[in-house]
Write a protein that holds these residues in place. Sequence first.
Motif, PDB file in Angstrom:
ATOM      1  N   GLY B 162       0.829  -1.207   0.000  1.00 16.36           N
ATOM      2  CA  GLY B 162       0.000   0.000   0.000  1.00 16.36           C
ATOM      3  C   GLY B 162       0.860   1.252   0.000  1.00 16.36           C
ATOM      4  N   LEU B 163       1.903   1.233   0.836  1.00 20.22           N
ATOM      5  CA  LEU B 163       2.794   2.397   0.907  1.00 20.22           C
ATOM      6  C   LEU B 163       3.495   2.617  -0.421  1.00 20.22           C
ATOM      7  CD1 LEU B 163       4.509   4.535   2.413  1.00 20.22           C
ATOM      8  CD2 LEU B 163       6.092   2.710   2.951  1.00 20.22           C
ATOM      9  N   ALA B 164       4.063   1.543  -0.978  1.00 23.93           N
ATOM     10  CA  ALA B 164       4.813   1.683  -2.230  1.00 23.93           C
ATOM     11  C   ALA B 164       3.891   2.166  -3.338  1.00 23.93           C
ATOM     12  CB  ALA B 164       5.464   0.350  -2.596  1.00 23.93           C
ATOM     13  N   SER B 165       2.652   1.660  -3.370  1.00 22.12           N
ATOM     14  CA  SER B 165       1.744   2.104  -4.426  1.00 22.12           C
ATOM     15  C   SER B 165       1.416   3.577  -4.238  1.00 22.12           C
ATOM     16  CB  SER B 165       0.471   1.269  -4.409  1.00 22.12           C
ATOM     17  OG  SER B 165      -0.262   1.524  -3.245  1.00 22.12           O
ATOM     18  N   TYR B 166       1.284   3.982  -2.979  1.00 19.89           N
ATOM     19  CA  TYR B 166       1.014   5.404  -2.722  1.00 19.89           C
ATOM     20  C   TYR B 166       2.167   6.269  -3.246  1.00 19.89           C
ATOM     21  CZ  TYR B 166       0.861   9.706  -0.011  1.00 19.89           C
ATOM     22  OH  TYR B 166       0.871  11.021   0.365  1.00 19.89           O
TER      23      TYR B 166
END
Lengths: 98, 636
Positions: B162-166
């Motif tokens: 989720g963080l990386a996609s953000y």
Amino acid sequence: MTTHYLVLSALLFAIGAVGVLVRRNAIVVFMCVELMLNACNLAFVTFARQHGNLQGQIIAFFVMIVAAAEVVVGLAIIVTIFRTRRSASVDDANLLKY
Amino acid sequence: METAADFVQHSGGVIGASWLTIALPLLGAAILLLGGRRTDRWGHLLGVAMSLASFVVAVLVFFELLGFGADQRRRVVELYDFLPSGSLHVEMGLLLDPLSISFVLLITGVGSLIHIYSIGYMAHDPGRRRFFAYLNLFVAAMLLLVLADNYLGLYIGWEGVGLASYLLIGFWQHKPSAAAAAKKAFIVNRVGDMGLALGIFVVFTTFGTIAFNQVLPAAHGASEGTLTLIGLALLLGACGKSAQLPLQSWLLDAMEGPTPVSALIHAATMVTAGVYLVVRSGPIFEAAPTAQLVVTIVGVATLLAGAIIGTAKDDIKKALAGSTMSQIGYMMLAAGLGPVGYAFAIAHLIAHGFFKASMFLGAGSVMHAMNDEVDMRKFGGLASVMKITWITFGLGYLAIIGFPLLSGYWTKDGIIETAMEHNPILGWLAVIGAGITGFYMSRLFFMTFHGRRRWDADAHPHESPAVMTWPLIILSIGSVFGGGFLIVGNRFMEFLAPAVGRPEEMPSFHPFSLTGLVTLALVAVGVAYAWMRYGRSEVPAVAPRGSFLTTFARRDLYGDALNEALFMRPGQWLTRLAVFFDNRGVDGLVNGLAALVGGTSGRLRRIQTGYVRSYALSIFFGAALLVGAWFVVGNL
């Protein structure tokens, strides 16, 4: 029988207090303060006589000593104020305010 | 049905070192992020190297795993005590089994190709090093997600993804739309993450542990109500990550990121996580038929919704995003159908990984050639100037619509057949979805590569450099043969059986089944209609207004409007109310007190006149007052 002394003391104190409140000259105010102190002394001595012990007289001595010290400091301040402001009026020394 | 194989403790060997697959990209991300500008010159090469090295380790692990007998292929590698706290004791370890290694190979393999492609695509971007750092982080998080041997490890990877996609969706954060899209993706995912977290909590209270090798074998022992609750909570998590209804809205906006990111999100990582979660938790879902039914319904609804959205989008990336939604819907549908479906779901996922990566990177190649234009109405006739992109994209396109003998044909047909056996309504809806897929993918393909050239005046399309075309070629080979390789002879089904259980009877493939023929016919109709509308006839440069249905599809089935009306507006009202209360209520009280004190003291300080005699007067009155009070009190 000591009532007269007390009345005299109250009168002297009232005169001193009124003098402090109404006079402008710092020296006179100062003298009025002394007057009040001495009125107190008179009252103390009177009470000492009335009660038949020495406590009031001893306190009167203390008051005199404090008054003497106060005179030294007070006169020095008044002289300094007079030197800087050329006036001994207590109303002229009004810088310390809001 | 034969249950899955037992878990075997493992140490040593390449499998014992399989943590390297996660550690290498993570190290790459750390070096690139901490090294700062010093690493600018060679940062992208390091990123590619780390990803490739991870792939190599994965391949070695795969072969070592093949060396074991089929019932010995669930290896648990203990790494360290993660949380030794009271009754919650989590040992961090990796689970190497056919399911996880399939994902690992897909993630590192396709991920590496996308890394290589990005060298060319991001060549002129000032933030290239940062981009590769995030890509590495993305891969590492996704690998942790699929390799962890407990739900907590999975959750950490889940959040990392989720963080990386953000970070990647909002990579061009100077664009407000990109920043907003990143936030949207993160927030929508958060809703799903909450479901996953709740599911894990219930798993822990029910089973007293969150390790796969203890929870999954014990799953059938729990009550059905509990398992349904767990299943639905996990499904909510899966919906968030995999962009299934009702949490689909972030996926289309996620196109704001650079195109390789879209390829990575859509093909190898992120959206496949939900399917993985459902398949990994298979024993839980199998014991909870209600939850399984909901999974299939969500899958079918999403596959239709995605397909409908795909028909109306003029933005090439958004049309592809709609198609991703739709294809993941197929996988969800299959994942809700039990062990037969699992194999097809994962096979379709792998095949999809290839052809969707191929098409997204192809779309990136087209945008690269057309000055970052994404409007397909300004493309057309690109086939002659971009031969390699055209062919690779075309192969991906044929694979996704299920052209006979290509990847999508085998895997999607398998899903449709299985669904048909399971529940004819679901089956027919999936068939209709396949028909719509034929239409919208053909529309996309014809509008981009065929028909009249509708280019902007300053467009000078050219083929992309070799560093971008080679990944396309490799991916298109995968999208041609991948599906057949996996499905023919039930190869993948046999391979996956130790991990997800063996179905009672292996599905047999009938080339001329009624369902298969109807599907093909519908797809052919879709393609033909798209050819008439967008291939042969003129495509208007400005989108026609269209009917109510067109608007419906263009507006993403009013998903955003619904979210805004149901959640955003009330939320904003609530915050406005809270702000009002804070400003007027809390601040009002505090500020009012301060003003009171300030005002009072402002008036009171006027007493300080500086005239000694007035002080003396007030002392006198004070003393008189005291004496008077003393007399009064004394006489009382």
